[in-house]
Write a protein that holds these residues in place. Structure first.
Motif, short mmCIF file in Angstrom:
data_model
loop_
_atom_site.label_atom_id
_atom_site.label_comp_id
_atom_site.label_asym_id
_atom_site.label_seq_id
_atom_site.Cartn_x
_atom_site.Cartn_y
_atom_site.Cartn_z
N ILE A 196 21.83 -101.31 -71.52
CA ILE A 196 22.07 -100.01 -70.79
C ILE A 196 23.26 -99.33 -71.62
N CYS A 197 22.77 -98.16 -71.80
CA CYS A 197 23.65 -97.04 -72.38
C CYS A 197 24.21 -96.31 -71.37
N GLY A 198 25.67 -96.27 -71.09
CA GLY A 198 26.35 -95.78 -69.97
C GLY A 198 27.43 -94.80 -70.39
N VAL A 199 27.41 -93.42 -69.86
CA VAL A 199 28.54 -92.57 -70.20
C VAL A 199 29.08 -92.09 -68.91
N CYS A 200 30.38 -92.04 -68.99
CA CYS A 200 31.07 -91.66 -67.56
C CYS A 200 32.32 -90.53 -68.09
N PRO B 131 35.64 -90.76 -61.18
CA PRO B 131 34.58 -90.37 -62.01
C PRO B 131 33.99 -89.03 -61.50
N ILE B 132 33.58 -88.02 -62.33
CA ILE B 132 33.05 -86.64 -61.89
C ILE B 132 31.56 -86.89 -62.33
N CYS B 133 31.22 -87.71 -63.42
CA CYS B 133 29.46 -87.81 -63.60
C CYS B 133 29.64 -89.08 -64.13
N GLU B 134 28.45 -89.98 -63.83
CA GLU B 134 28.26 -91.35 -64.48
C GLU B 134 26.80 -91.27 -64.73
N LEU B 135 26.47 -91.64 -66.24
CA LEU B 135 24.85 -91.75 -66.28
C LEU B 135 24.68 -93.14 -67.21
N CYS B 136 23.62 -93.78 -66.54
CA CYS B 136 23.19 -95.09 -67.39
C CYS B 136 21.75 -94.81 -67.43
N LEU B 137 21.34 -95.42 -68.54
CA LEU B 137 20.08 -95.25 -69.13
C LEU B 137 19.40 -96.71 -69.59
N THR B 138 18.44 -97.07 -69.29
CA THR B 138 17.88 -98.40 -69.86
C THR B 138 16.81 -98.03 -70.46
N SER B 139 16.70 -98.41 -71.88
CA SER B 139 15.51 -97.96 -72.72
C SER B 139 15.17 -98.94 -73.67
N GLY B 140 14.08 -99.49 -74.09
CA GLY B 140 13.72 -100.09 -75.00
C GLY B 140 14.27 -99.82 -76.53
N GLN B 141 14.32 -98.68 -76.63
CA GLN B 141 14.84 -98.03 -77.87
C GLN B 141 16.43 -98.27 -78.34
N ALA C 105 35.56 -107.37 -64.41
CA ALA C 105 36.62 -107.86 -63.46
C ALA C 105 37.01 -106.59 -62.74
N GLN C 106 37.10 -105.47 -63.56
CA GLN C 106 37.69 -104.23 -62.72
C GLN C 106 37.31 -103.83 -61.53
N GLN C 107 35.78 -104.12 -61.53
CA GLN C 107 34.86 -103.68 -60.60
C GLN C 107 35.07 -104.44 -59.33
N VAL C 108 35.70 -105.51 -59.36
CA VAL C 108 35.78 -106.23 -57.98
C VAL C 108 37.10 -106.73 -57.86
N VAL C 109 38.04 -105.89 -58.24
CA VAL C 109 39.46 -106.07 -58.06
C VAL C 109 39.84 -105.77 -56.66
N GLY C 110 39.09 -105.03 -55.88
CA GLY C 110 39.36 -104.94 -54.22
C GLY C 110 39.14 -106.09 -53.45
N ASP C 111 38.22 -107.19 -54.13
CA ASP C 111 38.13 -108.44 -53.08
C ASP C 111 39.29 -109.12 -52.96
N VAL C 112 39.11 -110.23 -52.03
CA VAL C 112 40.17 -110.90 -51.76
C VAL C 112 40.57 -112.20 -52.55
N SER D 124 32.29 -96.29 -65.00
CA SER D 124 33.64 -95.80 -64.28
C SER D 124 34.62 -96.68 -64.31
N SER D 125 34.59 -97.94 -64.28
CA SER D 125 35.42 -99.17 -64.36
C SER D 125 36.35 -98.90 -65.64
N VAL D 126 35.24 -98.51 -66.76
CA VAL D 126 36.12 -98.35 -68.26
C VAL D 126 36.94 -97.01 -68.16
N THR D 127 36.46 -96.10 -67.52
CA THR D 127 37.44 -94.96 -67.56
C THR D 127 38.63 -95.27 -66.67
N ARG D 128 38.52 -95.99 -65.39
CA ARG D 128 40.06 -96.48 -64.85
C ARG D 128 40.86 -97.08 -65.73
N LEU D 129 40.26 -98.12 -66.51
CA LEU D 129 41.38 -98.89 -67.19
C LEU D 129 41.64 -98.04 -68.28
#
Length: 230
Positions: free
Chosen positions: A12-16, A23-33, A100-107, A190-195
């Motif tokens: 997956i190619c992701g840009v945020c 996050p203002i804009c987050e795009l994710c693209l899955t491609s065979g290329q 890991a950052q994505q689930v920091v809010g868990d207990v 978006s978790s990359v931008t937070r870190l």
């Protein structure tokens, strides 16, 4: 602080684009290329959707790995070029820490990020959460899923390696293991931008000239060269 982040550590190619870690804009693209075919265009589309020009970005971030060797090289070289040309700071972020950052809010007391490394192995690292921040308990490693250390503490497992080796994780860690919902098992940029925001806003950045992918293990090509030299 406006940050542009890229993740090419998987298929997956992701840009945020974010502002102040949000996050203002987050795009994710899955491609065979290969990511080199569409990463620059995805960056342009993300900036346009955020209504920002490249020179309005205050800093850059990119996942350093572990992950796809080719994907990491493409993402890192692209973002390093943008940071070098603009003179803006760059933060390299661990793929495992981003998960890991994505689930920091868990207990959970502990978070174990697990990425498929192929060859019946996984990349993994264990973190604890202190005052909402991740603290590394186990340095990133690669090995069979059976080598993930046990603990008496409740541990939340996250990543695509959890999907592949769910039976191993449940058998070894029993009632102490909780599995993240499937939608959290891929990196959200978006978790990359937070870190990155946390680091860059404190004046911490990586040298653009020398920042390199964090592979953990050697590539097949490197291993082949070593065998021929023996």
């Amino acid at each position: 602080m406006k940050i542009l982040a890229v993740d090419t550590s998987s298929r997956i190619c992701g840009v945020c684009v974010s502002d102040g870690g949000h996050p203002i804009c987050e795009l994710c693209l899955t491609s065979g290329q290969t990511h080199s075919r569409h990463l620059v265009d995805t960056i342009s589309r993300a900036l346009a959707a955020a209504d920002l020009a490249l020179d309005e970005i205050d800093g850059f971030a990119v996942t350093r790995g572990p992950g796809s060797f080719t994907g990491l090289r493409i993402g890192i070289s692209t973002v390093k070029g943008l940071a070098y040309a603009s003179g803006k700071p760059l933060a390299g972020i661990s793929s495992l820490e981003a998960l890991a950052q994505q689930v920091v809010g868990d207990v959970a007391e502990r978070i174990c990020a697990v990425i498929d490394a192929r060859k019946n192995e996984v990349y993994y690292a264990v973190y604890r959460v202190e005052q909402g921040r991740l603290v590394e308990d186990t340095v990133p490693r690669v090995g069979p899923p059976e080598t993930i250390p046990k603990s008496n503490a409740r541990t939340l497992f996250v990543g695509d390696g959890v999907i592949l080796y769910e039976d191993v994780i449940r058998r070894r860690h029993r009632e102490n293991a909780t599995l993240a919902p499937p939608e959290w098992n891929r990196i959200r940029v978006s978790s990359v931008t937070r870190l990155a925001a946390f680091r860059l806003e404190r004046g911490e950045s990586d040298p653009v000239d020398t920042m390199a992918p964090f592979y953990i293990r050697k590539s097949d090509a490197e291993l082949a060269r070593e065998r021929t030299m023996k």
